[in-house]
Design an enzyme around this catalytic site. Sequence first.
Site, PDB file in Angstrom:
ATOM      1  N   SER A  20       0.957  -1.243   0.007  1.00  0.00           N
ATOM      2  CA  SER A  20       0.140  -0.137  -0.095  1.00  0.00           C
ATOM      3  C   SER A  20       0.928   1.262   0.142  1.00  0.00           C
ATOM      4  O   SER A  20       0.260   2.299  -0.106  1.00  0.00           O
ATOM      5  CB  SER A  20      -1.004  -0.202   1.319  1.00  0.00           C
ATOM      6  OG  SER A  20      -1.495  -1.085   1.479  1.00  0.00           O
ATOM      7  N   HIS A  30      -0.995  -2.606  -7.110  1.00  0.00           N
ATOM      8  CA  HIS A  30      -1.907  -2.378  -5.966  1.00  0.00           C
ATOM      9  C   HIS A  30      -3.532  -2.388  -6.212  1.00  0.00           C
ATOM     10  O   HIS A  30      -3.933  -1.763  -6.733  1.00  0.00           O
ATOM     11  CB  HIS A  30      -1.492  -0.843  -5.469  1.00  0.00           C
ATOM     12  CG  HIS A  30      -2.137  -0.698  -4.002  1.00  0.00           C
ATOM     13  ND1 HIS A  30      -2.279   0.642  -3.915  1.00  0.00           N
ATOM     14  CD2 HIS A  30      -2.586  -1.476  -3.197  1.00  0.00           C
ATOM     15  CE1 HIS A  30      -2.833   0.887  -2.770  1.00  0.00           C
ATOM     16  NE2 HIS A  30      -3.089  -0.353  -2.463  1.00  0.00           N
ATOM     17  N   GLU A  73      -3.808   0.300  -9.116  1.00  0.00           N
ATOM     18  CA  GLU A  73      -2.891   1.348  -9.090  1.00  0.00           C
ATOM     19  C   GLU A  73      -1.236   0.650  -9.149  1.00  0.00           C
ATOM     20  O   GLU A  73      -0.844  -0.434  -8.814  1.00  0.00           O
ATOM     21  CB  GLU A  73      -2.742   2.191  -7.722  1.00  0.00           C
ATOM     22  CG  GLU A  73      -1.829   3.418  -7.533  1.00  0.00           C
ATOM     23  CD  GLU A  73      -1.995   3.980  -6.244  1.00  0.00           C
ATOM     24  OE1 GLU A  73      -1.845   3.063  -5.237  1.00  0.00           O
ATOM     25  OE2 GLU A  73      -1.866   5.012  -6.179  1.00  0.00           O
ATOM     26  N   ASN A  89      -3.208   5.874  -1.120  1.00  0.00           N
ATOM     27  CA  ASN A  89      -2.976   6.004   0.368  1.00  0.00           C
ATOM     28  C   ASN A  89      -2.453   7.263   0.737  1.00  0.00           C
ATOM     29  O   ASN A  89      -2.613   7.650   2.112  1.00  0.00           O
ATOM     30  CB  ASN A  89      -2.153   4.786   0.907  1.00  0.00           C
ATOM     31  CG  ASN A  89      -3.027   3.558   0.804  1.00  0.00           C
ATOM     32  OD1 ASN A  89      -4.457   3.580   1.435  1.00  0.00           O
ATOM     33  ND2 ASN A  89      -2.665   2.795   0.416  1.00  0.00           N
TER      34      ASN A  89
END
Length: 298
Positions: A121, A142, A154, A192
């Site tokens: 992450s 991701h 991602e 994130n």
Amino acid sequence: MSFQGDISVIGAGTMGNGIAHVFAQYGFRVTLIDISQEQLDKAIATIGRNLDRMVTKEVISKEKKEETLKHITTSTSIAEGVKTAGLVVEAATENTDLKLKIFQQADAAAPADCILASNTSSISITRIAAVTKRPQRVIGMHFMNPVPVMKLVEIITNPATTKEVTDTIVSLSKVLGKVPCVVNDFPGFIANRILMPMINEAIYSLQEGVAGVTEIDTIMKLGMAHPMGPLQLADLIGLDVCLSIINVLYEGFGNPKYKPCPLLEDMVKEGKLGIKTGEGFYVYTAGSKELVVSGKFK
Ligand code: NAD
């Protein structure tokens, strides 16, 4: 030509089981690897339940469910489990030292042309790539939670990642019915870097008594049209995972605005990690669909 190799998924937790599920559903042979046989058994049971739900909703047929499960084998050894892989997706615990060790092991055992991807992450893909002998074939892939449902992947390149590897992962994500977005390697990437400060701020608001769990989540859900509030989302992600990511932002940018909320740190110490342990900001009982606020916050 589209990617046709075998897939190895390292880590059979929340994300690993979803990643294995999706690849298997789209016809890839998957080896799911974990240090814990219990986690592997749990993951196969979870995939079975999630496939059952898809059969009930008539998204897939019963035959497709059986076929998907047959595509997944399990292993407790990285060396054995990646031997024939064309792509390894690492989805183990969010811990830098652990990931560096896993990538060294996978690099040593996987075929020379295998792509090594991490579902991290927040941890630097450049740093992970540097411990391998193939940084040009290392990339971030991701997925979002829950993997079978969420559309986004991602994709994080490191400076050495070749265009061929990036293109392969972009087109493979599309084959899985996902929408890929390629970003550069910075702490927390995009998802994130933006999401975690919001979750951290929601926990600070709770700690400071600005509002209760229900109020915070309702305001963000109805006021911002988010599908769930930040505290419920933190429970879904796992509070330990959230804390690890916030710490990567805090250390990576050296900026106090990313300091993890003490309440989050306390909850992780207490083992209240959210859905996966049965309690976080809410309590979770098997089969119950009702959201019940944890006794700690009533
Ligand atoms: P989790 O705690 O649910 O699962 C981690 C798994 O890794 C466990 O089953 C553990 O036994 C296994 N593991 C630990 N050491 C291992 C090793 N040496 N070899 C093989 N397996 C090992 O964690 P998770 O939520 O699935 O997160 C996994 C990764 O995905 C993390 O990098 C996390 O940041 C990322 N991620 C999580 C979410 C989320 O919502 N939870 C979303 C996107 C990405």
